[in-house]
Write a protein that holds these residues in place. Structure first.
Motif, PDB file in Angstrom:
ATOM      1  N   ALA A  64      -7.170  -6.567  11.508  1.00  0.00           N
ATOM      2  CA  ALA A  64      -5.839  -6.767  11.497  1.00  0.00           C
ATOM      3  C   ALA A  64      -5.240  -6.217  12.704  1.00  0.00           C
ATOM      4  O   ALA A  64      -4.590  -6.805  13.490  1.00  0.00           O
ATOM      5  CB  ALA A  64      -5.044  -6.648  10.427  1.00  0.00           C
ATOM      6  N   GLY A  83       0.734  -1.218  -0.048  1.00  0.00           N
ATOM      7  CA  GLY A  83       0.116  -0.032   0.019  1.00  0.00           C
ATOM      8  C   GLY A  83       0.834   1.105  -0.084  1.00  0.00           C
ATOM      9  O   GLY A  83       0.400   2.370  -0.719  1.00  0.00           O
ATOM     10  N   SER A 128      -0.441 -10.053   8.916  1.00  0.00           N
ATOM     11  CA  SER A 128      -1.552  -9.360   9.510  1.00  0.00           C
ATOM     12  C   SER A 128      -2.773  -9.572   9.079  1.00  0.00           C
ATOM     13  O   SER A 128      -3.739  -9.585   9.633  1.00  0.00           O
ATOM     14  CB  SER A 128      -1.490  -7.799   9.809  1.00  0.00           C
ATOM     15  OG  SER A 128      -1.465  -7.309   8.686  1.00  0.00           O
ATOM     16  N   PHE A 176      -6.525   1.516   4.065  1.00  0.00           N
ATOM     17  CA  PHE A 176      -5.919   0.337   3.549  1.00  0.00           C
ATOM     18  C   PHE A 176      -4.569   0.394   4.000  1.00  0.00           C
ATOM     19  O   PHE A 176      -3.925  -0.593   4.591  1.00  0.00           O
ATOM     20  CB  PHE A 176      -5.809   0.388   1.851  1.00  0.00           C
ATOM     21  CG  PHE A 176      -5.159  -1.004   1.413  1.00  0.00           C
ATOM     22  CD1 PHE A 176      -5.671  -2.176   1.168  1.00  0.00           C
ATOM     23  CD2 PHE A 176      -3.706  -0.910   1.031  1.00  0.00           C
ATOM     24  CE1 PHE A 176      -5.196  -3.144   0.528  1.00  0.00           C
ATOM     25  CE2 PHE A 176      -3.045  -1.967   0.379  1.00  0.00           C
ATOM     26  CZ  PHE A 176      -3.643  -2.998   0.285  1.00  0.00           C
ATOM     27  N   THR A 177      -3.821   1.523   3.838  1.00  0.00           N
ATOM     28  CA  THR A 177      -2.292   1.751   4.243  1.00  0.00           C
ATOM     29  C   THR A 177      -2.279   1.304   5.941  1.00  0.00           C
ATOM     30  O   THR A 177      -1.200   1.135   6.398  1.00  0.00           O
ATOM     31  CB  THR A 177      -1.908   2.994   3.948  1.00  0.00           C
ATOM     32  OG1 THR A 177      -0.518   3.108   4.117  1.00  0.00           O
ATOM     33  CG2 THR A 177      -2.379   4.434   4.691  1.00  0.00           C
ATOM     34  N   LEU A 178      -3.376   1.868   6.733  1.00  0.00           N
ATOM     35  CA  LEU A 178      -3.119   1.810   8.155  1.00  0.00           C
ATOM     36  C   LEU A 178      -3.792   0.420   8.642  1.00  0.00           C
ATOM     37  O   LEU A 178      -4.043   0.154   9.770  1.00  0.00           O
ATOM     38  CB  LEU A 178      -4.034   3.017   8.799  1.00  0.00           C
ATOM     39  CG  LEU A 178      -3.387   4.021   8.626  1.00  0.00           C
ATOM     40  CD1 LEU A 178      -4.398   5.249   9.434  1.00  0.00           C
ATOM     41  CD2 LEU A 178      -2.030   4.492   9.121  1.00  0.00           C
ATOM     42  N   TYR A 226      -2.961  -9.748  -2.522  1.00  0.00           N
ATOM     43  CA  TYR A 226      -1.853  -9.084  -2.271  1.00  0.00           C
ATOM     44  C   TYR A 226      -0.611  -9.891  -2.599  1.00  0.00           C
ATOM     45  O   TYR A 226       0.540  -9.644  -2.877  1.00  0.00           O
ATOM     46  CB  TYR A 226      -1.880  -8.944  -0.617  1.00  0.00           C
ATOM     47  CG  TYR A 226      -1.367  -7.761  -0.018  1.00  0.00           C
ATOM     48  CD1 TYR A 226      -1.612  -6.639  -0.149  1.00  0.00           C
ATOM     49  CD2 TYR A 226       0.121  -8.107   0.798  1.00  0.00           C
ATOM     50  CE1 TYR A 226      -0.633  -5.724   0.592  1.00  0.00           C
ATOM     51  CE2 TYR A 226       0.628  -7.326   1.339  1.00  0.00           C
ATOM     52  CZ  TYR A 226       0.085  -5.799   1.549  1.00  0.00           C
ATOM     53  OH  TYR A 226       1.173  -5.007   1.919  1.00  0.00           O
ATOM     54  N   SER A 244       2.970  -7.435   6.354  1.00  0.00           N
ATOM     55  CA  SER A 244       1.634  -7.021   6.119  1.00  0.00           C
ATOM     56  C   SER A 244       0.764  -8.147   6.077  1.00  0.00           C
ATOM     57  O   SER A 244      -0.370  -8.301   6.529  1.00  0.00           O
ATOM     58  CB  SER A 244       1.309  -6.124   4.936  1.00  0.00           C
ATOM     59  OG  SER A 244       2.059  -4.789   5.157  1.00  0.00           O
TER      60      SER A 244
HETATM   61  N1  PHE Z   1      -1.600  -1.924   5.254  1.00  0.00           N
HETATM   62  C1  PHE Z   1      -1.183  -2.591   4.166  1.00  0.00           C
HETATM   63  C2  PHE Z   1      -0.369  -1.884   3.417  1.00  0.00           C
HETATM   64  O1  PHE Z   1      -0.425  -0.851   3.172  1.00  0.00           O
HETATM   65  C3  PHE Z   1      -2.249  -3.592   3.551  1.00  0.00           C
HETATM   66  C4  PHE Z   1      -2.966  -4.158   4.727  1.00  0.00           C
HETATM   67  C5  PHE Z   1      -4.476  -3.875   4.676  1.00  0.00           C
HETATM   68  C6  PHE Z   1      -2.541  -4.996   5.816  1.00  0.00           C
HETATM   69  C7  PHE Z   1      -5.496  -4.301   5.667  1.00  0.00           C
HETATM   70  C8  PHE Z   1      -3.568  -5.407   6.629  1.00  0.00           C
HETATM   71  C9  PHE Z   1      -4.808  -5.294   6.747  1.00  0.00           C
HETATM   72  O2  PHE Z   1       0.113  -2.669   2.212  1.00  0.00           O
END
Ligand code: PHE
Length: 466
Positions: free
Chosen positions: A248, A27, A337, A240-242, A109, A334
């Motif tokens: 998670a 992300g 998680s 998404f990034t957090l 992913y 990631s």
């Molecule tokens: N935060 C991760 C990323 O930026 C993706 C992610 C999303 C991980 C949701 C866990 C839960 O790549």
């Protein structure tokens, strides 16, 4: 209090690294730069920052709070806290939604992470540099050759599947080993390495001729570039990034020792996540400008545009290799998680060992991932509104499920859980200003903002408004 079924992090630092590991991923390094590029740069970055601190950070605090209060998997956690607060136990559906979202997100992913893995070998094997030596006199021919490397890889379903499989196994091995020897060991080794590699890349980018242009691209606000669609993209990216809205961070919170301050830890995680995303932009765009390439090549920014740059730069083999290793580490910490909520639930409710739970959840995810693998080749023609299967999976998760999950978490914690519980869990004896601000956000700011962006964003995605 009942004795917890799960292990706990051994320190505050371990939790922070784990949460950062979850947050910092594809992300930040793959997606953030390319959506920024597609949405015109600066103005998008500003909206994104507002979304992170006004909406994301308060919801992160809320999620960790739910996890730590109950010490259960997201399903159990929602159920227990709802019961403690005299609310319907159906709130646990939110936990189910999270586990489901985790399977879908990890399914694609892992395919992208596998792609990264294969590019480590391409970069270190000198593929891009060789192509430059062969075709470098003719820019068009050279660019074509790099694109061909990408399209022939994506066109090869077996290869994609093989790399996806390797990455899923890497993920399963870590989670199978448990919270301490698996997750904690992985994050405490990989995260410091990631920071070092990032710093190295940054120094390189800073000394490249395109630095200034790249910098301005990231920070010059051009408001004419902002549409509801790009605001929705900024919000979706913030969730998404957090790693919010799917449990998670909640499950990581459930392993958090009691004495650690949730607010402080969340702030550090949100800050570092943002920093790494911005730095990734500051690494990538200067390189793009140095070699006169395009900023808006979408998902190809990292797999097409950057290799074009790596091929022609001095020490490109090393720099390219390091870049993809960095991306792989980010993805790996990631991925663990994304699958952990399911593992925690299986261990808790089905009495499964972590090994069995990992094999089961990993296999399901792997299987779902085949849809993404095929969306690049055999099923590439299957499109709706010009978007393929992978695009729709991304839309469903980042722009629908995560914001919706986050919205419900904010409402639940802000309105239905008593302030006595939240204040206690956040470690405030009285109505401290920080507590009031947080409450204001989860009660009003976050839900209202998410709702507005969500509705207008969806309408504009389906071209119902401009
Ligand atoms: N935060 C991760 C990323 O930026 C993706 C992610 C999303 C991980 C949701 C866990 C839960 O790549």
């Amino acid at each position: 209090m009942n004795t917890p079924i799960h292990q706990q992090w051994s320190s505050r630092l371990a939790f922070i690294l784990a949460a950062m590991g979850s947050a910092i991923g594809l992300g930040n390094i793959w997606k953030f730069p390319y959506i920024t590029g597609d949405n015109g740069g600066g103005a998008f970055v500003l909206v994104y920052l507002i979304c992170i601190f006004l909406i994301g950070f308060p919801i992160m605090v809320a999620e960790i709070l739910i996890g730590r209060r109950t010490r259960k998997s997201p399903v159990g956690a929602m159920e227990s806290l709802a019961q403690e607060s005299n609310q319907s136990k159906h709130w646990k559906i939110l936990g189910w939604m999270g586990i489901f979202a985790g399977f879908i997100i990890l399914s694609y992913y892992s395919v992208i992470a596998g792609w990264t893995l294969s590019y480590i070998f391409r970069a270190l094997g000198g593929v891009f540099t060789n192509l430059y030596q062969l075709f470098g006199q003719d820019t068009a021919q050279y660019t074509d050759a790099i694109v061909k490397v990408e399209t022939s890889f994506l066109g090869n379903a077996e290869a994609l599947l093989a790399w996806h499989t390797i990455f899923m196994v890497m993920t399963m091995v870590v989670v199978a080993r448990g919270v301490k020897s698996g997750l904690e060991t992985a994050v405490t080794t990989l995260m410091p390495l990631l920071f070092i590699l990032m710093l190295f890349m940054l120094v390189y980018a800073f000394n490249s001729p395109g630095w200034e242009k790249g910098f301005h691209f990231m920070f010059n606000f051009r408001f004419e570039d902002l549409t509801w669609k790009s605001i929705l993209a900024a919000m979706g990216q913030a969730f998404f990034t957090l790693s919010l809205g799917m449990g998670a961070i909640m499950v990581y919170g459930s392993y958090l020792p009691n004495k650690v301050s949730i607010i402080n830890a969340s702030f550090i995680v949100a800050f570092m996540d943002t920093l790494i995303a911005i730095l990734a932009g500051l690494v990538i765009f200067p390189l793009v400008f140095t070699f006169g390439l395009e900023t808006n090549s979408g998902p190809g920014l990292v797999f097409e545009t950057l290799p074009t740059a790596f091929g022609q730069m001095q020490m490109g083999v090393l720099i390219g290799g390091i870049f993809f290793i960095l991306l792989l580490f980010a993805a790996w910490t990631s991925a663990i998680s994304l699958i952990e909520p399911a593992i925690a639930w299986l261990v808790e409710n089905k009495g499964m060992s972590r090994v069995k739970a990992s094999v089961l959840s990993g296999t399901i995810t792997w299987f779902v991932g085949i849809a993404t693998v095929l969306s690049f080749n055999l099923w590439g023609h299957i499109k709706y509104q010009n978007q393929n299967i992978l695009d729709w999976l991304g839309f469903l998760t980042d722009k629908v499920m995560l914001p919706l999950g986050g919205l419900l978490i904010a409402i639940f914690v802000g309105w239905l859980v008593s302030t006595k519980i939240t204040r206690e869990e956040l470690g405030f004896k009285d109505n401290h200003l920080i507590y009031i601000l947080w409450l204001l956000s989860v009660r009003f700011i976050a839900p209202i903002a998410v709702l507005i962006i969500f509705i207008f964003g969806i309408l504009s995605t389906f071209n119902l408004i401009g």
